[in-house]
Design a protein around this motif. Structure first.
Motif, PDB file in Angstrom:
ATOM      1  N   UNK A  91     -26.742  15.558  84.983  1.00  0.00           N
ATOM      2  CA  UNK A  91     -25.791  14.584  85.533  1.00  0.00           C
ATOM      3  C   UNK A  91     -24.336  14.835  85.109  1.00  0.00           C
ATOM      4  N   UNK A  92     -24.120  15.332  83.902  1.00  0.00           N
ATOM      5  CA  UNK A  92     -22.752  15.626  83.463  1.00  0.00           C
ATOM      6  C   UNK A  92     -22.152  16.739  84.313  1.00  0.00           C
ATOM      7  N   UNK A  93     -22.953  17.753  84.613  1.00  0.00           N
ATOM      8  CA  UNK A  93     -22.494  18.851  85.468  1.00  0.00           C
ATOM      9  C   UNK A  93     -22.167  18.330  86.863  1.00  0.00           C
ATOM     10  N   UNK A  94     -23.041  17.509  87.414  1.00  0.00           N
ATOM     11  CA  UNK A  94     -22.814  16.938  88.746  1.00  0.00           C
ATOM     12  C   UNK A  94     -21.544  16.094  88.751  1.00  0.00           C
ATOM     13  N   UNK A  95     -21.339  15.298  87.712  1.00  0.00           N
ATOM     14  CA  UNK A  95     -20.149  14.451  87.639  1.00  0.00           C
ATOM     15  C   UNK A  95     -18.878  15.292  87.575  1.00  0.00           C
ATOM     16  N   UNK A  96     -18.903  16.369  86.811  1.00  0.00           N
ATOM     17  CA  UNK A  96     -17.727  17.244  86.727  1.00  0.00           C
ATOM     18  C   UNK A  96     -17.457  17.938  88.058  1.00  0.00           C
ATOM     19  N   UNK A  97     -18.507  18.365  88.739  1.00  0.00           N
ATOM     20  CA  UNK A  97     -18.330  18.973  90.056  1.00  0.00           C
ATOM     21  C   UNK A  97     -17.757  17.952  91.043  1.00  0.00           C
ATOM     22  N   UNK A  98     -18.257  16.714  90.993  1.00  0.00           N
ATOM     23  CA  UNK A  98     -17.719  15.660  91.862  1.00  0.00           C
ATOM     24  C   UNK A  98     -16.228  15.463  91.611  1.00  0.00           C
ATOM     25  N   UNK A  99     -15.843  15.442  90.348  1.00  0.00           N
ATOM     26  CA  UNK A  99     -14.428  15.252  90.010  1.00  0.00           C
ATOM     27  C   UNK A  99     -13.587  16.429  90.502  1.00  0.00           C
ATOM     28  N   UNK A 100     -14.112  17.642  90.329  1.00  0.00           N
ATOM     29  CA  UNK A 100     -13.375  18.823  90.795  1.00  0.00           C
ATOM     30  C   UNK A 100     -13.210  18.797  92.312  1.00  0.00           C
ATOM     31  N   UNK A 101     -14.261  18.421  93.031  1.00  0.00           N
ATOM     32  CA  UNK A 101     -14.194  18.337  94.496  1.00  0.00           C
ATOM     33  C   UNK A 101     -13.190  17.264  94.916  1.00  0.00           C
ATOM     34  N   UNK A 102     -13.259  16.102  94.281  1.00  0.00           N
ATOM     35  CA  UNK A 102     -12.320  15.025  94.628  1.00  0.00           C
ATOM     36  C   UNK A 102     -10.873  15.455  94.383  1.00  0.00           C
ATOM     37  N   UNK A 103     -10.618  16.066  93.240  1.00  0.00           N
ATOM     38  CA  UNK A 103      -9.253  16.502  92.942  1.00  0.00           C
ATOM     39  C   UNK A 103      -8.808  17.623  93.874  1.00  0.00           C
ATOM     40  N   UNK A 104      -9.740  18.486  94.239  1.00  0.00           N
ATOM     41  CA  UNK A 104      -9.416  19.551  95.188  1.00  0.00           C
ATOM     42  C   UNK A 104      -9.004  18.994  96.541  1.00  0.00           C
ATOM     43  N   UNK A 105      -9.731  17.972  96.995  1.00  0.00           N
ATOM     44  CA  UNK A 105      -9.365  17.331  98.262  1.00  0.00           C
ATOM     45  C   UNK A 105      -7.994  16.657  98.154  1.00  0.00           C
ATOM     46  N   UNK A 106      -7.733  16.025  97.019  1.00  0.00           N
ATOM     47  CA  UNK A 106      -6.432  15.403  96.808  1.00  0.00           C
ATOM     48  C   UNK A 106      -5.324  16.454  96.841  1.00  0.00           C
ATOM     49  N   UNK A 107      -5.561  17.602  96.231  1.00  0.00           N
ATOM     50  CA  UNK A 107      -4.574  18.672  96.244  1.00  0.00           C
ATOM     51  C   UNK A 107      -4.347  19.171  97.670  1.00  0.00           C
ATOM     52  N   UNK A 108      -5.413  19.311  98.437  1.00  0.00           N
ATOM     53  CA  UNK A 108      -5.265  19.753  99.831  1.00  0.00           C
ATOM     54  C   UNK A 108      -4.439  18.752 100.634  1.00  0.00           C
ATOM     55  N   UNK A 109      -4.636  17.459 100.400  1.00  0.00           N
ATOM     56  CA  UNK A 109      -3.849  16.432 101.091  1.00  0.00           C
ATOM     57  C   UNK A 109      -2.385  16.517 100.678  1.00  0.00           C
ATOM     58  N   UNK A 110      -2.124  16.670  99.383  1.00  0.00           N
ATOM     59  CA  UNK A 110      -0.738  16.784  98.908  1.00  0.00           C
ATOM     60  C   UNK A 110      -0.040  18.008  99.497  1.00  0.00           C
ATOM     61  N   UNK A 111      -0.766  19.108  99.583  1.00  0.00           N
ATOM     62  CA  UNK A 111      -0.174  20.318 100.166  1.00  0.00           C
ATOM     63  C   UNK A 111       0.082  20.149 101.662  1.00  0.00           C
ATOM     64  N   UNK A 112      -0.811  19.452 102.360  1.00  0.00           N
ATOM     65  CA  UNK A 112      -0.580  19.176 103.783  1.00  0.00           C
ATOM     66  C   UNK A 112       0.654  18.294 103.954  1.00  0.00           C
ATOM     67  N   UNK A 113       0.778  17.283 103.100  1.00  0.00           N
ATOM     68  CA  UNK A 113       1.972  16.429 103.153  1.00  0.00           C
ATOM     69  C   UNK A 113       3.234  17.236 102.859  1.00  0.00           C
TER      70      UNK A 113
END
Length: 127
Positions: free
Chosen positions: A92-114
């Motif tokens: 579960x710790x690995x899954x949680x870290x992957x979830x956080x990385x994916x969420x932050x990656x999507x946020x970065x993609x949105x910021x770059x699009x903006x």
């Protein structure tokens, strides 16, 4: 093995879909440190070139779009890794870290699009 040589071997292996896994955190930390050193060494050149080349907001746009494309592709790859980790009931710790990385990656993609949209808006405002 020198980083450049290992990178060449790993790049060749990657063409066949092979990736090396490290079962020792010391080796992972060593690789992470090498990646960081390489990136920061290249960053000095990037800053110098970008200062000379990027004289308007519109000049920045192609690089931002390129980075966004790479980030988005990598985030979508990580989403697949996350799905596999969930489906295999990995730690579960690995899954949680992957979830956080994916969420932050999507946020970065949105910021770059903006950012890319802002470069276009600033260029249009300057017309």
């Amino acid at each position: 093995m020198p980083f450049a040589h290992r990178s060449l071997i790993e790049a060749a292996a990657a063409r066949f879909g092979w990736r090396r896994a490290y079962g020792d955190t010391t080796k992972v930390d060593g690789l992470l440190n090498e990646q960081t050193q390489t990136a920061y060494t290249q960053a000095a050149d990037h800053a110098r070139l970008a200062t000379a080349k990027n004289c308007t907001a519109l000049h920045i746009q192609p690089g931002v779009l390129d980075v966004r494309g790479r980030v988005l592709a990598d985030v979508l790859y990580l989403e697949g890794v996350l799905t596999g980790a969930r489906n295999r009931n990995l730690d579960p710790e690995l899954v949680a870290l992957l979830e956080e990385a994916v969420d932050q990656g999507h946020e970065l993609a949105v910021l770059l699009a903006d950012t890319a949209r802002t470069t276009a808006a600033l260029a249009k405002a300057g017309d």
